[in-house]
Write an enzyme that holds these catalytic residues in place. Structure first.
Site, PDB file in Angstrom:
ATOM      1  N   SER A 110      13.615   3.947   7.380  1.00 44.89           N
ATOM      2  CA  SER A 110      14.362   4.414   8.545  1.00 44.89           C
ATOM      3  C   SER A 110      13.506   4.337   9.794  1.00 44.89           C
ATOM      4  O   SER A 110      12.493   3.699   9.834  1.00 44.89           O
ATOM      5  CB  SER A 110      14.896   5.826   8.324  1.00 44.89           C
ATOM      6  N   ASN A 167       7.015   7.857   2.265  1.00 51.00           N
ATOM      7  CA  ASN A 167       8.148   7.331   1.508  1.00 51.00           C
ATOM      8  C   ASN A 167       9.485   7.946   1.885  1.00 51.00           C
ATOM      9  O   ASN A 167      10.528   7.508   1.394  1.00 51.00           O
ATOM     10  CB  ASN A 167       7.885   7.478   0.009  1.00 51.00           C
ATOM     11  N   GLU A 180      -0.363   4.689  -1.600  1.00 44.38           N
ATOM     12  CA  GLU A 180       0.262   5.370  -0.466  1.00 44.38           C
ATOM     13  C   GLU A 180      -0.025   6.865  -0.450  1.00 44.38           C
ATOM     14  O   GLU A 180       0.322   7.588  -1.383  1.00 44.38           O
ATOM     15  CB  GLU A 180       1.776   5.170  -0.517  1.00 44.38           C
ATOM     16  N   THR A 212       4.038  -2.265  -8.656  1.00 44.18           N
ATOM     17  CA  THR A 212       4.643  -3.010  -7.536  1.00 44.18           C
ATOM     18  C   THR A 212       3.604  -3.835  -6.881  1.00 44.18           C
ATOM     19  O   THR A 212       2.969  -3.416  -5.929  1.00 44.18           O
ATOM     20  CB  THR A 212       5.143  -2.092  -6.443  1.00 44.18           C
ATOM     21  N   LYS A 255      -1.591  -7.420  -3.637  1.00 45.06           N
ATOM     22  CA  LYS A 255      -1.057  -6.435  -2.698  1.00 45.06           C
ATOM     23  C   LYS A 255      -0.291  -5.400  -3.520  1.00 45.06           C
ATOM     24  O   LYS A 255       0.249  -5.705  -4.586  1.00 45.06           O
ATOM     25  CB  LYS A 255      -0.146  -7.099  -1.670  1.00 45.06           C
ATOM     26  N   THR A 283       1.973  -4.936   2.667  1.00 46.95           N
ATOM     27  CA  THR A 283       3.106  -4.170   3.210  1.00 46.95           C
ATOM     28  C   THR A 283       2.544  -2.853   3.747  1.00 46.95           C
ATOM     29  O   THR A 283       2.069  -2.802   4.877  1.00 46.95           O
ATOM     30  CB  THR A 283       4.206  -3.906   2.158  1.00 46.95           C
TER      31      THR A 283
END
Lengths: 384, 384
Positions: B384, B379, B260, B180, B169, B147
């Site tokens: 959006s 994040n 991230e 996650t 992942k 992702t």
């Protein structure tokens, strides 16, 4: 008006040179009586700063004649030497103020952890502050306890002949139990220490204990309530407790509104909970979810992150009966997609999240902030 | 080599059109036997995605013939319809693969929460993936489950005639219980489901369960271990468990290294604990302290924030006996100032924090990341 709104108190705020930039950094609050009753609540962190350990002892006696507060250094994790510094501060204040006992002088410190205070500046500063003590000194005292606060915080409530006023500082490390804050409340009501203690605990439980700017619990949190009895009034408990709660709520809201780097204030209301404890647990879990805090910053009504946070708690709920509203739009119904997320207007600073657990009738409100690049910047550069 | 390093497995990774940008988004892993033994561990989040609910049921039978994994959508908080989508996916895979039963097809999904999957793209994608199945398809499968991952993650260990390989992942929402992540491990060792289950739980407990990039627990975490028996070898338990742990540890370290927005990987080792549980609790509290994570980002050896985090735990310790080292410099000794903080060199990506509770002989290692403006950016803009 701050801590000098109530009769019987004088205060001062001065620059003692503890902060290298020359800003005000030392506050003195004196209770001129006739009564010296007091109550206090302190951080639940097991690593407590020297002034917390000192003041906890002082408050056991239920009498506080003066409070010395400094910004520019937390005096936490400073070992026995740090505790001696706090002791010396209380002795100095007692000596300067005449007729005071060090055992009735509370101390509160805020700033960087792990650094000794410059006592060669702090002790002379107490003499300087004592000279400036005034019944109009409340604002200056509130200004002197600021660290990264952008504004000073004060609140006052006056009722039938008596007053509760206060000042607060705190901008980061805000989390329950308590937040990173120093708060001094004063009243001229004529009340005994046990009554003050009960009213203070009732108030902090649903105010300061329910703000959570960044999930980090401080080593220095201190909330003191001093009563002078100077009004001669003895209010009913409920009226007094309500006034204390109102002042605490006002100050708590000001803390969240000024949290480090924040661009949004988030009001999280958990309803339909089986118990108040469940509501608080769920509210805190939502308040601390970094991914959600980032989404709110981006004005993204990402309700999936709310459900993900609820799912980590032990509260009573059925995942298929959870409902979530963001700014009154029920974007999640029965654990799944609800109203159109594009209906959510998130342009304003205040964002309201309502989480309905569909498991009972209890509720709680937790206040939090978004997570921003400014927060990262401010806290990655703080001590360097 | 990923999931096809072990004999008896084929895999594929294709672009089904689930992701709007056309990147690969569907992976298929097939166990060609002779054995179909399997074990799985899943998120501890009580809000579980539909594929987690489905796969938990599948794993109860101890047999998995195929795994369908998709990125581009988590299929979490999608209600009964979302569960039907997962069921239809398993039925489709069973039909396309011939001789397979839907009850032996595990499903895993990752992506945004609260959005239905585009089944009109996913189901045809399974046909396409089945055509491309290959014993060299492991890399492509690993790529298709990405992702926000910047790189795909694979690991392989080969021992005496048998192999354990895998793919993972995960880049955000990484927190214990599990992170996650989607992970598929394969082996050609000839072992029964209970042995696989024990080895997998032993391994995840000290690897995936001890990475914590942002304190957020996912709704979709899934770790599967499939055994084909194709090597004909039956390894000793200890050797097999060690191989599984080595692969999990390698993949977990890759997850943290690609978290991230992170600029630092933080290895937190808690030593001198009274129990392993204490060590893990303290390690996680340190790992989740936003203020400390910001300080590490700023290359600031702010050990006061480590003590502040330790103080919020219920672990056995005396605040005056805590010691903390950052990159081997003992900046905190006996709860107070230790060696000169200017001696700490924090220029490199890996930062090592050692917290000594001086309360026993147990220890644990937790991996975390720093908190950065890039994390906030990534994040706050994700959906959006």
């Amino acid at each position: 008006m701050s801590v000098t709104a109530a009769k019987g108190f004088s205060a001062a705020g001065i620059a003692a040179g503890i902060k290298e930039n020359g800003n005000p950094d030392l506050a003195l609050v004196v209770n001129n009586g006739p009564r010296l009753a007091a109550a206090g609540v302190f951080t639940a962190n097991r690593v407590k700063a020297a002034p917390v350990l000192w003041s906890e002892q002082v408050l056991k006696g239920g009498q506080v004649s003066a409070v010395v507060l400094n910004s520019g250094g937390a005096n936490a994790c400073t070992g026995p030497e740090g505790f001696q510094d706090t002791h010396a501060t209380a002795e100095k204040a007692a000596g300067v103020l005449k007729g005071h006992s060090a055992g009735e002088v509370a101390i509160a410190s805020t700033g960087l952890i792990g650094v000794r205070l410059p006592m060669d500046k702090l002790l002379p500063g107490i003499e300087k502050a004592a000279v400036e003590l005034s019944v109009h000194g409340g604002e200056k005292a509130a200004i002197a306890i600021k660290t990264t606060d952008s504004v000073h915080k004060t609140a006052v409530v006056s009722r039938d002949g008596w007053t509760v006023g206060g000042m607060a500082k705190g901008a980061g490390m805000l989390a329950p139990g308590l937040a990173t804050m120093l708060v001094v409340l004063t009243t001229d009501a004529d009340l005994e220490p046990p009554v003050l203690d009960r009213a203070l605990r009732d108030a902090t439980r649903t105010t300061f204990d329910r703000v959570d700017s960044d999930g980090c619990m401080s080593t220095n949190d201190t909330v003191l309530l001093l009563a002078s009895g100077a009004s001669g009034e003895v209010p009913e408990y409920d009226a007094f407790a309500d006034a204390v709660r109102t002042v605490c709520d006002d100050l708590a809201r000001q803390l969240i509104g000024d949290a480090e780097g924040a661009s949004k204030d988030i009001r999280i209301e958990v309803v339909g909970a089986a118990s108040e404890d469940d509501a608080v647990e769920v509210g805190r879990s939502i308040a601390r979810n970094n991914l959600l805090k980032c989404a709110i910053h981006g004005e993204d009504p990402n309700w999936g992150r709310v459900l993900s946070a609820i799912g980590t708690t032990s509260a009573v709920f059925d995942p298929d009966r959870l409902n979530v509203a963001i700014n009154d739009v029920w974007v999640c119904k029965n654990g799944s997609v609800g109203e159109d997320r594009d209906l959510v207007d998130m342009r304003y600073r205040e964002v309201r999240i309502t989480a309905d657990l569909s498991a009972g009738t209890e509720s709680a409100v937790i206040w939090a902030n978004d997570l921003t690049a400014d927060y990262v910047h401010e806290n990655s550069a703080y001590s360097s």
